[in-house]
Design a protein around this motif. Structure first.
Motif, short mmCIF file in Angstrom:
data_model
loop_
_atom_site.label_atom_id
_atom_site.label_comp_id
_atom_site.label_asym_id
_atom_site.label_seq_id
_atom_site.Cartn_x
_atom_site.Cartn_y
_atom_site.Cartn_z
N GLN A 33 0.83 -1.21 0.00
CA GLN A 33 0.00 0.00 0.00
C GLN A 33 0.86 1.26 0.00
O GLN A 33 1.98 1.25 0.50
CB GLN A 33 -0.96 0.00 1.19
N VAL A 34 0.30 2.36 -0.54
CA VAL A 34 1.06 3.60 -0.65
C VAL A 34 0.93 4.48 0.60
O VAL A 34 1.60 5.50 0.70
CB VAL A 34 0.63 4.41 -1.90
N SER A 35 0.08 4.10 1.53
CA SER A 35 -0.08 4.84 2.78
C SER A 35 -0.25 3.81 3.90
O SER A 35 0.10 2.64 3.70
CB SER A 35 -1.29 5.78 2.68
N ARG A 36 -0.79 4.19 5.04
CA ARG A 36 -0.94 3.24 6.15
C ARG A 36 -2.26 3.48 6.86
O ARG A 36 -2.59 4.60 7.20
CB ARG A 36 0.24 3.41 7.12
N TRP A 37 -3.03 2.42 7.09
CA TRP A 37 -4.30 2.46 7.79
C TRP A 37 -4.09 2.50 9.30
O TRP A 37 -3.06 2.06 9.80
CB TRP A 37 -5.13 1.22 7.46
N TYR A 38 -5.10 3.00 10.01
CA TYR A 38 -5.09 3.03 11.47
C TYR A 38 -6.42 2.50 11.99
O TYR A 38 -7.44 2.58 11.31
CB TYR A 38 -4.88 4.46 11.99
N ALA A 39 -6.39 1.98 13.21
CA ALA A 39 -7.61 1.51 13.87
C ALA A 39 -7.46 1.79 15.37
O ALA A 39 -6.38 2.20 15.82
CB ALA A 39 -7.83 0.02 13.63
N GLY A 40 -8.52 1.55 16.11
CA GLY A 40 -8.48 1.76 17.56
C GLY A 40 -7.42 0.90 18.22
O GLY A 40 -6.98 -0.12 17.68
N LYS A 41 -7.01 1.31 19.44
CA LYS A 41 -5.94 0.61 20.16
C LYS A 41 -6.24 -0.86 20.40
O LYS A 41 -5.34 -1.69 20.40
CB LYS A 41 -5.66 1.31 21.49
N ALA A 42 -7.49 -1.19 20.64
CA ALA A 42 -7.85 -2.58 20.92
C ALA A 42 -7.95 -3.42 19.66
O ALA A 42 -7.96 -4.65 19.72
CB ALA A 42 -9.17 -2.63 21.70
N SER A 43 -8.03 -2.78 18.51
CA SER A 43 -8.20 -3.51 17.25
C SER A 43 -6.87 -3.94 16.66
O SER A 43 -5.82 -3.44 17.04
CB SER A 43 -8.93 -2.62 16.23
N LEU A 44 -6.96 -4.85 15.72
CA LEU A 44 -5.78 -5.36 15.03
C LEU A 44 -5.94 -5.10 13.54
O LEU A 44 -6.99 -5.38 12.96
CB LEU A 44 -5.64 -6.87 15.27
N GLU A 51 -1.85 -7.08 -1.34
CA GLU A 51 -2.99 -6.21 -1.66
C GLU A 51 -4.11 -6.21 -0.62
O GLU A 51 -5.00 -5.37 -0.71
CB GLU A 51 -3.57 -6.59 -3.02
N SER A 52 -4.10 -7.11 0.34
CA SER A 52 -5.23 -7.22 1.28
C SER A 52 -4.82 -6.96 2.72
O SER A 52 -3.71 -7.30 3.13
CB SER A 52 -5.86 -8.62 1.19
N THR A 53 -5.74 -6.38 3.47
CA THR A 53 -5.57 -6.06 4.88
C THR A 53 -6.74 -6.64 5.66
O THR A 53 -7.85 -6.70 5.14
CB THR A 53 -5.49 -4.52 5.07
N ARG A 54 -6.50 -7.05 6.89
CA ARG A 54 -7.57 -7.57 7.76
C ARG A 54 -7.73 -6.64 8.96
O ARG A 54 -6.76 -6.28 9.61
CB ARG A 54 -7.26 -8.97 8.25
N ALA A 67 -11.50 0.95 10.46
CA ALA A 67 -10.13 1.22 10.03
C ALA A 67 -10.20 2.50 9.21
O ALA A 67 -11.16 2.70 8.46
CB ALA A 67 -9.60 0.07 9.19
N ALA A 68 -9.20 3.37 9.36
CA ALA A 68 -9.20 4.65 8.66
C ALA A 68 -7.88 4.85 7.93
O ALA A 68 -6.82 4.60 8.49
CB ALA A 68 -9.43 5.78 9.66
N LEU A 69 -7.98 5.33 6.71
CA LEU A 69 -6.81 5.75 5.96
C LEU A 69 -6.75 7.26 6.06
O LEU A 69 -7.69 7.94 5.66
CB LEU A 69 -6.91 5.32 4.49
N PRO A 70 -5.70 7.81 6.67
CA PRO A 70 -5.60 9.27 6.80
C PRO A 70 -5.74 9.94 5.44
O PRO A 70 -5.61 9.28 4.41
CB PRO A 70 -4.22 9.49 7.40
N PRO A 71 -5.96 11.25 5.41
CA PRO A 71 -6.20 11.92 4.13
C PRO A 71 -5.15 11.55 3.09
O PRO A 71 -3.96 11.69 3.31
CB PRO A 71 -6.10 13.41 4.48
N LEU A 72 -5.64 11.06 1.98
CA LEU A 72 -4.78 10.68 0.86
C LEU A 72 -5.00 11.69 -0.25
O LEU A 72 -6.12 11.87 -0.72
CB LEU A 72 -5.13 9.27 0.37
N PHE A 142 -12.69 4.90 4.94
CA PHE A 142 -13.02 4.18 6.17
C PHE A 142 -13.69 2.86 5.83
O PHE A 142 -14.49 2.78 4.90
CB PHE A 142 -14.02 4.97 7.04
N LEU A 143 -13.37 1.84 6.61
CA LEU A 143 -14.10 0.58 6.57
C LEU A 143 -14.60 0.35 8.00
O LEU A 143 -13.79 0.22 8.92
CB LEU A 143 -13.24 -0.59 6.12
N ALA A 144 -15.92 0.34 8.17
CA ALA A 144 -16.52 0.18 9.49
C ALA A 144 -17.11 -1.22 9.63
O ALA A 144 -17.55 -1.82 8.65
CB ALA A 144 -17.62 1.23 9.68
N VAL A 145 -17.11 -1.72 10.86
CA VAL A 145 -17.73 -3.01 11.18
C VAL A 145 -18.59 -2.83 12.43
O VAL A 145 -18.33 -1.95 13.25
CB VAL A 145 -16.70 -4.13 11.43
#
Length: 167
Positions: A33-44, A51-54, A67-72, A142-145
């Protein structure tokens, strides 16, 4: 982001600065990936392959996470379409796209999905329909669950790419 290329002074035409993305599609998930995703501290968040992220929701205090990708920032005419593929999900998921620095509803919000699937979103058309005329968009992804009960763990494996338009 890592795929952006800038032409240096000797390459400049009459004082103009040129920049472009050097790859297509533009991978927004996985180890390449060309950037980096973030999630809450308790999440993985883990890269499954190139090409895939969990996203694994582990926070027992809430029934949803994301999971959030900061402004791209990217040339939206070069990459007009976002393609999301969810290959695994244990709970409902939703995909959202938000213009950086704008309040109000998202640029795009999918309906909540119950199973794996694929979405194609014409970002350029949505961006222009909101009155934006810039050549470069700056978007959050964002990808929300969500789960029935906060203590439940949720797993979602996804691939997000920006598809290039033909030259």
């Amino acid at each position: 982001h890592r795929a952006m290329k800038y032409l240096t002074a000797p390459d400049v035409f009459e004082g103009a600065l040129f920049y472009y993305c050097s790859q297509s599609p533009l991978r927004l998930t996985g180890s390449k990936q060309v950037s980096r995703w973030y999630a809450g501290k308790a999440s993985l968040l883990e890269d499954i392959d190139e090409e895939s992220t969990r996203l694994v929701k582990r926070d027992k205090a809430t029934d949803w996470d994301h999971a959030a990708l900061p402004p791209l920032q990217f040339p939206i005419e070069q990459f007009p379409t976002a393609e999301l593929e969810v290959s695994e999900c244990t709970h409902p998921w939703q995909f959202l796209v938000v213009v950086k620095g704008r309040s109000g509803p998202p640029l795009y919000a999918s309906p909540w999905q119950q199973q794996p699937g694929k979405l194609s979103v014409n970002l350029l058309e949505l961006f222009r329909s909101k009155g934006y005329r810039k050549q470069f968009a700056e978007l959050h992804f964002f990808l929300a669950v969500r789960t029935e009960a906060p203590a439940e763990e949720a797993r979602t494996t996804f691939r997000l790419r920006l598809l290039g338009s033909p030259a």
